[in-house]
Design a protein around this motif. Structure first.
Motif, mmCIF file in Angstrom:
data_model
loop_
_atom_site.group_PDB
_atom_site.id
_atom_site.type_symbol
_atom_site.label_atom_id
_atom_site.label_comp_id
_atom_site.label_asym_id
_atom_site.label_seq_id
_atom_site.Cartn_x
_atom_site.Cartn_y
_atom_site.Cartn_z
ATOM 1 N N LEU A 219 0.873 -1.179 0.000
ATOM 2 C CA LEU A 219 0.000 0.000 0.000
ATOM 3 C C LEU A 219 0.908 1.226 0.000
ATOM 4 C CD1 LEU A 219 -2.341 -1.375 2.807
ATOM 5 C CD2 LEU A 219 -2.872 -1.298 0.353
ATOM 6 N N THR A 220 1.034 1.873 -1.132
ATOM 7 C CA THR A 220 2.036 2.939 -1.264
ATOM 8 C C THR A 220 1.487 4.322 -0.914
ATOM 9 O OG1 THR A 220 1.468 3.052 -3.611
ATOM 10 C CG2 THR A 220 3.385 1.709 -3.012
ATOM 11 N N GLU A 221 0.162 4.470 -0.894
ATOM 12 C CA GLU A 221 -0.412 5.790 -0.618
ATOM 13 C C GLU A 221 -0.527 6.012 0.895
ATOM 14 O OE1 GLU A 221 -3.825 2.868 -1.245
ATOM 15 O OE2 GLU A 221 -1.807 3.180 -2.005
ATOM 16 N N ASN A 222 -0.910 7.221 1.273
ATOM 17 C CA ASN A 222 -1.152 7.522 2.684
ATOM 18 C C ASN A 222 -2.614 7.251 3.039
ATOM 19 O OD1 ASN A 222 1.474 8.135 3.202
ATOM 20 N ND2 ASN A 222 1.232 10.354 2.990
ATOM 21 N N GLN A 223 -2.913 7.371 4.333
ATOM 22 C CA GLN A 223 -4.250 7.069 4.866
ATOM 23 C C GLN A 223 -4.659 5.621 4.553
ATOM 24 O OE1 GLN A 223 -6.260 10.924 3.486
ATOM 25 N NE2 GLN A 223 -7.043 10.700 5.560
ATOM 26 N N VAL A 224 -3.747 4.697 4.919
ATOM 27 C CA VAL A 224 -4.004 3.264 4.711
ATOM 28 C C VAL A 224 -3.625 2.495 5.976
ATOM 29 C CG1 VAL A 224 -3.733 3.228 2.202
ATOM 30 C CG2 VAL A 224 -1.696 2.984 3.662
ATOM 31 N N GLN A 225 -4.108 1.275 6.041
ATOM 32 C CA GLN A 225 -3.790 0.403 7.170
ATOM 33 C C GLN A 225 -3.407 -0.964 6.629
ATOM 34 O OE1 GLN A 225 -6.605 0.630 10.313
ATOM 35 N NE2 GLN A 225 -5.784 -1.088 11.456
ATOM 36 N N GLY A 226 -2.368 -1.570 7.209
ATOM 37 C CA GLY A 226 -1.938 -2.884 6.732
ATOM 38 C C GLY A 226 -0.979 -3.546 7.692
ATOM 39 N N ARG A 227 -0.302 -4.547 7.183
ATOM 40 C CA ARG A 227 0.691 -5.276 7.979
ATOM 41 C C ARG A 227 2.049 -4.606 7.795
ATOM 42 N NH1 ARG A 227 -3.447 -8.540 7.691
ATOM 43 N NH2 ARG A 227 -3.542 -10.496 8.862
ATOM 44 N N LEU A 228 2.732 -4.362 8.899
ATOM 45 C CA LEU A 228 3.977 -3.598 8.857
ATOM 46 C C LEU A 228 5.161 -4.499 8.528
ATOM 47 C CD1 LEU A 228 5.526 -0.935 9.318
ATOM 48 C CD2 LEU A 228 5.582 -1.493 11.754
ATOM 49 N N CYS A 229 5.839 -4.184 7.445
ATOM 50 C CA CYS A 229 7.039 -4.922 7.017
ATOM 51 C C CYS A 229 8.195 -3.945 6.856
ATOM 52 C CB CYS A 229 6.787 -5.623 5.677
ATOM 53 S SG CYS A 229 5.519 -6.887 5.749
ATOM 54 N N ILE A 230 9.406 -4.491 6.779
ATOM 55 C CA ILE A 230 10.604 -3.685 6.504
ATOM 56 C C ILE A 230 11.244 -4.245 5.238
ATOM 57 C CG2 ILE A 230 12.731 -2.695 7.437
ATOM 58 C CD1 ILE A 230 10.336 -2.074 9.232
ATOM 59 N N LYS A 231 11.555 -3.355 4.285
ATOM 60 C CA LYS A 231 11.995 -3.787 2.954
ATOM 61 C C LYS A 231 13.496 -4.020 2.826
ATOM 62 C CE LYS A 231 9.494 -0.327 0.709
ATOM 63 N NZ LYS A 231 9.038 0.376 -0.501
ATOM 64 N N PHE A 232 14.271 -3.429 3.718
ATOM 65 C CA PHE A 232 15.733 -3.419 3.536
ATOM 66 C C PHE A 232 16.396 -3.691 4.881
ATOM 67 C CE2 PHE A 232 19.910 -1.526 2.772
ATOM 68 C CZ PHE A 232 20.166 -1.903 1.459
ATOM 69 N N PRO A 233 17.508 -4.411 4.899
ATOM 70 C CA PRO A 233 18.150 -4.714 6.193
ATOM 71 C C PRO A 233 18.690 -3.469 6.892
ATOM 72 C CG PRO A 233 19.514 -5.497 4.367
ATOM 73 C CD PRO A 233 18.225 -5.017 3.764
ATOM 74 N N TRP A 234 18.747 -3.544 8.214
ATOM 75 C CA TRP A 234 19.348 -2.492 9.037
ATOM 76 C C TRP A 234 20.396 -3.185 9.916
ATOM 77 C CZ3 TRP A 234 14.841 -4.914 9.329
ATOM 78 C CH2 TRP A 234 14.486 -5.534 10.542
ATOM 79 N N PRO A 235 21.372 -2.451 10.424
ATOM 80 C CA PRO A 235 22.535 -3.114 11.044
ATOM 81 C C PRO A 235 22.247 -3.977 12.264
ATOM 82 C CG PRO A 235 23.086 -0.861 10.427
ATOM 83 C CD PRO A 235 21.604 -1.004 10.222
ATOM 84 N N SER A 236 21.229 -3.626 13.074
ATOM 85 C CA SER A 236 21.052 -4.324 14.358
ATOM 86 C C SER A 236 20.013 -5.439 14.309
ATOM 87 C CB SER A 236 20.641 -3.321 15.445
ATOM 88 O OG SER A 236 19.354 -2.810 15.149
ATOM 89 N N MET A 237 19.571 -5.838 13.125
ATOM 90 C CA MET A 237 18.536 -6.866 13.074
ATOM 91 C C MET A 237 19.092 -8.209 13.543
ATOM 92 S SD MET A 237 18.148 -7.348 8.937
ATOM 93 C CE MET A 237 16.766 -8.477 9.065
ATOM 94 N N ALA A 238 18.238 -9.004 14.207
ATOM 95 C CA ALA A 238 18.639 -10.351 14.622
ATOM 96 C C ALA A 238 18.978 -11.156 13.379
ATOM 97 C CB ALA A 238 17.526 -11.016 15.410
ATOM 98 N N ARG A 239 19.999 -12.000 13.486
ATOM 99 C CA ARG A 239 20.450 -12.755 12.315
ATOM 100 C C ARG A 239 19.762 -14.107 12.171
ATOM 101 N NH1 ARG A 239 22.276 -8.018 11.883
ATOM 102 N NH2 ARG A 239 24.452 -7.628 11.325
ATOM 103 N N THR A 240 19.288 -14.648 13.288
ATOM 104 C CA THR A 240 18.623 -15.948 13.239
ATOM 105 C C THR A 240 17.960 -16.219 14.582
ATOM 106 O OG1 THR A 240 18.930 -18.282 12.612
ATOM 107 C CG2 THR A 240 20.631 -17.312 14.035
#
Length: 638
Positions: A442-463
């Motif tokens: 859902l690319t527009e504003n005023q929407v509701q959905g499931r929250l995901c992250i598209k790109f890795p960040w340094p502190s994410m758990a590895r496994t």
């Protein structure tokens, strides 16, 4: 020159844009300019969410404790690193300088080595909020052992399951703990847990409550005499960037808890960078996060993030209501606290007591207020803003998880305009996405959905420790090439995010993520119980509380229901801990089920929330008639 300290909204957008468009260049500059390394990296980032595999700063060598301690000794040696505020307000606070903390960590590292702990070994830490907890965490990191802190409110069976899952060789605990007016027999809990743990060879015991305890010959040793004999210098183990730093267990919606594995370099960089910006920390500030180090908040924002920035971090042993409801404000006044980071649960509990507890204290030193653990409701936000912050201290409503390692969506104080109940905008480098049920973004504003992250960040758990397949299935299978947070969110007309809660069977109670499956398993062990289902419902203080629907075997029907409720909650306390006790227990003749036998918790949740006009179509249920009887029975409970 990278932008390590963001001071206004325009700067946030510039830095955010760079972090998204050139993530490798951005994080490389942060890493190069603000940390010490034994060897620089060969590549900044390698990643593939389909496996999933993420590597930051591959090839780099470092030790996180050199960045948290050694490098501060020249200029900050006599600055307070940890300011320990005990449970009893009549006991003196302890100011531990960087030099003293360094010496204590080195001594403890030597003790660990002398006890046979090697790089890569797992050490379970089950301690109250006393300085030994911070010291033991850092000592493990200094020698390259993997620490696994277990919150000292967990039961013996919860402790033993975590010890066994990671094959810990050692447990570090204390004779007991103070909690408000109570004392807790931690050593007794450890002894019970270790009846089922063959991997543990050594138990080190710190003295805190001076109680008589059993010491098992050949296994248990008092900590202090070992520290007294230890040498106060220890050359830090050189670690690879992706070497494990710690395992921290978080509730799973099904089955046993998940041991989230965090590694060294990326975690260090991200927690340090978020701490600096989210709390706008400056050199002489006194910063206080009220969390327990048994949770990720304490790992990242009491220990590693603050110390990597050379900050003074307050460590509080007690509770907000002891000896009275002015305790937090007494500490703020006493230590002239500048940044205050706590949970909405605590704010609601204090708000319920009114403002009279605030009147006697000077809170004028507060510059920034923070909340963590769950979304903050509007009423609590305004109470916090008006009465604690005096409408001059911005509130950072931070959203993040054990799995993310650091803060992900948050205002930046004095830069991002705040909005009650909204975590506002993604932090630097974070690329959120809202997905609909058809896996479409859902690319527009005023929407509701499931929250995901598209790109890795340094502190994410590895496994997940010992179970990479579960890691993939839990976080990377729902949406292709995305990390799924398990949370729902809405995005308003200007792009601000509001977290709407879990979309799976994990309920956040007083900021603690509680999986329903382990609680149901505990209830179902009762000889009178046939089946159970747990849902959450709104609670004025806790945010959510637990509502249990229980069906009894024929043998249990004649039992006294009040006694049964006590026995069920005692079982939960024994198996998981008192934090998982049920607020309400309803005994019902049956539970609503699909034709495949799945309990329809959605319907039970609506009944618990008194939203029986929103049940939707129940005609497809295997047993639709049971719903009406559950609604009738609930009226006596509600």
């Amino acid at each position: 020159m990278s932008q390590y300290h963001i001071k206004n909204f325009e700067e946030y957008f510039q830095v955010y844009k760079k972090s998204i468009n050139q993530p490798e260049i951005f994080w490389e500059e942060i890493a190069e300019e603000h940390f010490v390394w034994h060897k620089k990296w060969d590549s900044v980032l390698e990643w593939d969410f389909s496996k999933p595999e993420v590597k930051w700063f591959e090839g780099a060598q470092l030790n996180i404790t050199e960045n948290c301690l050694d490098r501060h000794l020249a200029n900050r040696g006599i600055k307070t690193a940890i300011l320990f505020e005990p449970n009893d307000p009549n006991e003196d606070a302890e100011h531990i300088t960087y030099k003293q903390l360094h010496a204590r960590v080195c001594k403890f590292a030597n003790v660990l080595k002398d006890q046979g702990i090697q790089k890569g070994d797992r050490v379970c830490i089950y301690l109250p909020m006393i300085p030994e907890l911070t010291v033991s965490v850092l000592a493990c990191a200094r020698i390259g052992a993997i620490h696994s802190v277990v919150f000292a409110g967990f039961s013996s069976s919860a402790l033993s399951s975590r010890i066994n899952d990671c094959d810990a060789k050692m447990v570090i605990t204390s004779d007991g703990a103070y909690r408000g007016a109570k004392t807790i027999d931690l050593k007794g809990i450890v002894d019970e847990a270790l009846e089922d743990c063959e991997s543990v060879k050594t138990v080190l015991v710190a003295k805190r409550i001076q109680s008589d305890i059993n010491m098992k010959a050949g296994r248990d040793q008092w900590l202090q005499p070992l520290l007294d004999e230890a040498y106060q210098d220890f050359k830090a183990e050189v670690m690879e960037a992706e070497d494990p730093l710690f395992i921290l267990y978080t509730s799973g919606s099904t089955g046993k808890p998940k041991g989230m594995l965090h590694t060294t370099a990326g975690y260090m960089i991200y927690t340090a960078y978020t701490f600096k910006n989210v709390f706008q920390y400056t050199e002489d500030d006194i910063y206080w996060c009220t969390a327990d180090i048994g949770w990720i908040t304490g790992h990242s924002y009491i220990v590693y993030g603050p110390l990597a920035n050379g900050a003074t971090s307050v460590m509080f042993e007690g509770v907000p209501s002891h000896p009275d409801y002015g305790r937090f404000w007494d500490i703020v006044q006493k230590h002239k606290v500048n940044q205050f980071y706590t949970a909405p649960t605590a704010i609601r509990a204090l708000a319920k007591q009114g403002t009279s507890w605030l009147k006697d204290y000077d809170l004028s030193t507060l510059k920034i207020l923070g909340t963590v653990g769950e979304p903050i409701n509007e009423e609590a936000w305004h109470w916090y803003n008006d009465n604690v912050g005096n409408n001059k201290s911005p509130i950072v409503d931070t959203w993040w998880q054990t799995e993310t390692g650091g803060i992900m969506i948050t205002p930046i104080p004095y830069a991002t305009p705040t909005k009650p109940t909204y975590a506002t905008l993604p932090f630097i480098g974070i690329q959120p996405a809202l997905m609909d049920e058809n896996s479409k973004e859902l690319t527009e504003n005023q929407v509701q959905g499931r929250l995901c992250i598209k790109f890795p960040w340094p502190s994410m758990a590895r496994t997940i420790w010992g179970n990479h397949e579960r890691y993939r299935d839990t976080y990377f299978s729902a949406f292709k090439n995305m990390y799924f947070t398990g949370d729902g969110a809405l995005r308003d007309e200007v792009g601000y995010y509001r977290i709407t809660g879990r979309v799976d069977d994990v309920i956040i109670v007083s900021g603690h993520n509680l999986g329903t499956a382990p609680i149901e398993d505990a209830i179902n062990e009762h000889q009178a119980v046939a089946e159970s289902a747990i849902v959450g419902f709104p609670h004025d203080i806790k945010g959510n509380a637990l509502y249990g629907y229980v069906t009894l075997k024929d043998s249990g029907e004649s039992r006294n229901h009040d006694n049964l409720r006590k026995e069920i909650n005692q079982l939960i306390t024994d198996r998981i801990g008192p934090i998982a006790k049920l607020e309400k227990i309803q005994f019902s003749a049956g539970l609503p089920k699909t034709r495949s036998g799945k309990i329809m918790r959605r319907i039970l949740r609506k009944i618990a929330c008194q939203e029986t006009d929103q049940l939707g179509d129940i005609s497809t249920l295997l047993n639709p008639e049971v719903v009406e009887s559950i609604i009738e029975e609930s009226k006596a409970i509600l």
